[in-house]
Design an enzyme around this catalytic site. Sequence first.
Site, short mmCIF file in Angstrom:
data_model
loop_
_atom_site.label_atom_id
_atom_site.label_comp_id
_atom_site.label_asym_id
_atom_site.label_seq_id
_atom_site.Cartn_x
_atom_site.Cartn_y
_atom_site.Cartn_z
N GLY A 124 -6.75 -0.76 25.26
CA GLY A 124 -5.56 0.11 25.55
C GLY A 124 -5.36 1.08 24.52
O GLY A 124 -6.43 1.39 24.12
N SER A 125 -4.21 1.30 24.04
CA SER A 125 -4.05 2.59 23.10
C SER A 125 -4.84 2.47 21.68
O SER A 125 -4.98 3.32 21.08
CB SER A 125 -2.69 3.08 23.18
N THR A 126 -5.07 0.95 21.38
CA THR A 126 -5.63 0.97 19.99
C THR A 126 -7.17 1.53 20.13
O THR A 126 -7.61 1.92 18.97
CB THR A 126 -5.93 -0.52 19.86
N PHE A 127 -7.60 2.07 21.39
CA PHE A 127 -8.71 2.72 21.24
C PHE A 127 -8.72 4.14 21.03
O PHE A 127 -9.79 4.92 20.63
CB PHE A 127 -9.00 2.63 22.78
N LYS A 128 -7.62 4.68 20.97
CA LYS A 128 -7.25 6.28 20.77
C LYS A 128 -7.80 6.93 19.47
O LYS A 128 -8.54 7.66 19.33
CB LYS A 128 -5.80 6.70 21.15
#
Lengths: 629, 387
Positions: free
Chosen positions: A326-330
């Site tokens: 999810g957004s922890t990839f950003k």
Amino acid sequence: MTDLHSPETQTLRFRRRVLFAGALVLLAFTVLLSRFVWLQVVMHDYYRTRAEDNRIALLPVTPHRGLIIDRNGEVLARNYSAYTLEIQPSRVAGLEHTIDELSQLITIEGRDRKRFRKLMEESRNFDSLPIRTRLTDEEVARFIAQRYRFPGVEVRARLFRQYPDTELASHVLGYMGRINRRDAEHIEESGYADNYRGTDHIGKSGLEQFYEQELHGVTGFEQVEVTAAGRAVRVLARTPPQQGNNLRLTLDVGLQRVVEEAFGDRRGALVAIEPSTGGVLALVSKPTYDPNLFVDGIDSTNWDALNTSIDRPLLNRAISSAYPPGSTFKPFMALGALTAGKRTAGQTIADPGFFDFGGHRFRDDKKGGHGSVDMHKSIVVSCDTYYYRLASDWGIDGIANFMSQLGFGARSGIDINGESAGILPSPEWKKKRFKRPDQQKWYAGETVSVGIGQGYNSYTLLQLAQATATVANNGVMFRPHLVKYVVNSRTGAERMVEPEPIRTVDLKPEHLEIIRSAMVEVNKSGTGARAFAGAPYEAAGKTGTAQLFSLKGAEYKSAHVNERLRDHALFIAYAPSDKPTIALAVLVENGGFGAQAAAPIARQVFDYYLLGNKPAGPAPEDGDATDVE
Amino acid sequence: MQLTSNRWARLRELTGRVLSMLDVPLLLIAGVLLALATLVMASATADFDYRFDAHLVNLVVAFAVMLLVAQIPPLRLMQLALPFYVLGVALLIGVELFGEVSKGAQRWLNIGFTRIQPSEMLKISVPLMLAWYFHRHESQLRVRDFLVAGVILAIPVVLIFHQPDLGTAVLVLAAGMFVIFFAGLSWKLIIPVLAAGLIAAGTLAIKGDALCADGVAWPGLKDYQRQRVCTLLDPTLDPRGSGFHIIQSSIAIGSGGVLGKGWKEGTQTHLEFVPERHTDFIFAVMAEEFGLLGCTVLLVLYSALIGRGLMIAAGAPLLFSRLLAGAISLSYFTYAFVNMGMVTGVLPVVGVPLPFVSYGGTALVTLCTGLGLLMSIQAHRRRRRER
């Protein structure tokens, strides 16, 4: 000379030599035969007597298994000695009848019988198997008085493994079980058969399995005089066993306990790593199980309960399950874009709330968009549109190349088995993964969702924690490990498990600073602000949500979705942000938004590890947390 | 219908051709040996049934390999000699460099999906190579050729010895020496070597105590190998280790007497006094349960097997076939003699299985490959005559 080489002479000479060889064979066999006659006829009486009172048996003396100790000296796995009542099924005529008779002397419950039956299925034919463990002194005395009635039944003192904290850290420690046929074959092939004579338990998972050879120790031997019935009466000589080595862990059990309590009844996983060494401080998978259940053979009721539970307690969610980040990839996407020169920090985009690509509209969480967004803001407000476009501009090959350097999509090499490699999507991966040519093709549209950590992206919590630790450690990546050093229990000598740098990712300090300051801002004014309100240290973090259930175009209302289909809540963080001593990744299954369920757990971890504060109970769920990620 | 019966006929013809390559006497002898082995195995593996099942699978695989090898004509075998030898030596070097260590020796090579033990392959490819080499230089065999042959033999033997795997090194060395012997190595060389060997054995027997004293190193041998020889001279030196093995197997064999204790009745072997009882020490199980009678039957069977092999060698038309057949036959002798000698305490303990009897798929396949080679040599000799 020519005569010598003529075919006739050659054949003749060959046949002479064959005759000579034949004669030698007969001579040698005659020597053997005379040896047989010597042993079996001349010396027969001597050897028959020796066989009859072949009273010298070589009995193995099982070594004490090494202890497992946490980084602060707390013992996590130890041994205790107890009397067991054992039956050798091959020497007992009516097994059921014998057990019935025994149960009149000693309490034997239904679950003891069940467990015994399961052991019989798994064991070698001549094994002596426990029907009851932990006999009281009185029970031992009662049985000894009646022993003559029960050939093939004996009371033995045995060492058992014990995990004093029961369910704590069970996925790290693993469990012990009886040696089954597969184990026995493996031991034999590896050449350890001699050392395992007399051993009937072996590590089956976790550290117990991975460090089996260290923990086991060296089996000693006793030369004993035995009676005709095989009972030992006198010890003639003794080679003492050598206790197994102790394992000193990098794990902080206090921290582990805080995390497991913070999860409460929720499912999920957390991995916390010391960035400067790769030492694992906590590795949690919830729910856990009690490894003590396995020690003297698990009974079928408990086994079925563990195996069929919908919560799958035996699954190590921290290393064996892969989840979309999810957004922890950003932050990793942003760092890669800076490193690859695809973006500068100041470049802005105008976010209308969606990104159109190839006739498909990729939506942002926030209707109407975030307005003008630069890199800093894209992380703080978790702007999807920014990353849709970045991924599309950068291309899948560049993304995959950068992410693989951070360890995504590859096993980290941690010192327990069962690690999943996860999925780092790329055209090559897709070609290998699928069989049909039309499925093998990589579509540019698939790159777009990779940018926000969805799509085929799938990583273990360990990989996520490792990548976070690598960023926190300015690009120097260590192999994550649980054992700090191995202690020779006899000499006390310590053998370090050296921190092994895997590689140094080429990252620029100014780029790292951009990411760091944005992640710090997340915990000040962004999605992590509520969880980290009032923290006396500065923590860098990023929330995330892994979608399980995609509602095309429709709005997501968590209350309306079945609990098991709800999104997973994620959070990555490290602290203190200027000199990180701990980096972590946490996931709460079906926890909803990262800020709501996962960030409060990270807060408790940091409060404990950096300040020594013990939380009062499970981490609170922040129901009002913003749903913008 | 026409088509099916046609196919049927062709299948029958093919089966007939495949089976015609088999040598009936060899097949009978090996069959009886394997039947006896299976009987002993059933007793020796009484508490490990899965081993017995695996033994049955091994039998089927080994028979198939034998059938296959028997189909290859000797001329084709000659073409395979050099490539097989080179491959074998290359794999041995691979083991030396990247091999897996197991039981204190580096014998296995991991080739991805499975582990292989290249030294096993050399038991066949060394005699094959040497026989081919001598065959090529048949018209003018000189001293130089024997020197070259010595080098061809020494390379794999040294590599295997270094693993260390004394048992296999002995078997490969013996197989190669047999080829060189049959090729016509001068007696002037053979007799001194034999004499030296006898003197060495004699010295050991007489002056053993001094040589076995602590701290005396023997050139070229590892300490455990020295110990095995010393243990043989005086088993009580090491009653816990290999000396224990010899004492216990002697008790098992001796207590068997003339007629034995009966199938599955062997107390010594079943009470776990005898180690490795389904592999290297299986002879002790047989001797305890079937007595001198069983041992004699076994010796007669081996003699018949070797005798038949030597007959095939004597009747073979090509030098290559002769040398190969002679060497393979005598290899069976090496196996049998070394193993039985070791178990009865005449020879030191080296890891050599009892041929066709000991548990172990790889060894069985190698032995049956040898049978297949003998059959091929015999069948193609017959064929040539018919024409």
